[in-house]
Scaffold this motif. Structure first.
Motif: not given
Length: 328
Positions: A36-44, A63-70
């Motif tokens: 949810q935090r990835l989706d709502d920009g909390s980690l952006a 938005g959040t770069d999911r690839k970099n986050f993971l």
């Protein structure tokens, strides 16, 4: 969410927070919460994505770069994506671990808590500056210019406070004996009977070395690493021995007598003296400060917790009765 948000909490039938393993149920809640935090920009803010076609200079966070986050998550918590050791397929090759943050694949407790420790400091509260409804509709995110350093005391940001509350609610509802502290790190709550005592334990003995030993013991006791409980017990016993000379700074027997006289009248003074003697005997018989072959090992961590709580309860009482504890 308040502590009494659920009916079972309001009628006193919530689960006791005694479990020190992250259950599959708790992990599903944690994994979904992070998604949810990835989706709502909390980690952006920490992992920004720049996908606005009208901003070739990459100044607008979309938005959040999911690839970099993971990638960062796997580098910091490598055990999260280790291959499964069982069950093996028919060729004897370990099955792949699957995707990170898989709600249906609960990792080891230490790994799950490492995931929370990694995510929590990176949480921030986004605000939407605009909705870009053309050229691949997306949102533009902006953040406050100041960001709270989680390693420095201070108020949490709104996003951190909300994440802390949501994690705490999962722990509370699933009976997990961990908590996400104001430093945005996971800490052990300890046994229920010790929590009120530990939360108010603020020694002020005018002996900096004694205060340091006591605070170090409590910090290690609340560590989520089981091996730290032995260290906590050793630190506490060093503090207990130093406490015995606190009044006169040297002569142990006379100092204990004076300390007891200042802490309690008869007949309670006699009972406290017996407790001093009993704890001293425990320290001499078990492997706390001495590790000779004739010393007894504790049968398990629960036994160490019991002795720790018994000793720190006595120390706390003596300090409070002699005006050597900070008021909370």
């Amino acid at each position: 969410m308040p502590d009494n948000a659920f009916y079972s909490d309001r009628i006193g039938q919530s689960l006791p927070r005694t479990r020190e393993e992250i259950s599959a149920l708790a992990w599903r809640g944690i994994a979904v919460l992070i998604q949810q935090r990835l989706d709502d920009g909390s980690l952006a803010r920490a992992f920004p994505e720049y996908n606005c076609p009208d901003d070739p200079g990459r100044n607008t966070i979309t938005g959040t770069d999911r690839k970099n986050f993971l990638h960062a998550l796997e580098a910091h918590v490598p055990r999260l994506t280790e291959p499964r050791s069982a069950p093996d397929d028919e060729w004897g090759i370990p099955l792949p671990s699957g995707i990170p943050l898989d709600p249906d694949r609960a990792p080891h407790t230490t790994t799950a808590l490492d995931v929370i420790d990694f995510v929590a400091p990176h949480i921030d509260q986004p605000r939407y500056s605009s909705r870009h409804n053309w050229n691949f509709a997306h949102s533009h995110y902006t953040f406050n210019t100041s960001e709270r350093d989680p390693f420095i005391d201070g108020p949490l940001t709104p996003g951190q406070a909300r994440f802390q509350d949501d994690i705490e609610q999962i722990f509370r509802r699933t009976g997990i004996a961990f908590t996400l502290g104001s430093d945005m790190r996971v800490h052990r709550l300890g046994p229920p009977e010790a929590r009120a005592l530990i939360s108010d334990f603020r020694p002020n003995t005018s002996d900096p070395e004694l205060d340091a030993l006591l605070n170090d013991a409590v910090s290690r006791f609340l560590s989520r690493v089981p091996a730290d409980r032995q260290d906590a017990l050793e630190k506490l016993w060093d503090a207990f021995e130093r406490l015995k000379t606190l009044e006169l700074g040297g002569q142990k027997s006379n100092s204990i007598a004076q300390l007891l006289g200042n802490a309690a009248p008869e007949p309670l003074r006699v009972e406290l003296a017996k407790e001093f003697k009993a704890l001293t005997d425990i320290g001499n018989q078990f492997r706390i400060r001495h590790h000779e072959h004739d010393r007894h090992a504790f049968p398990n961590d629960d036994a160490k917790d019991y002795v720790f709580i018994r000793c720190i309860n006595l120390i706390a009482h003596m300090l409070r009765q002699t005006g050597r504890m900070h008021e909370t």
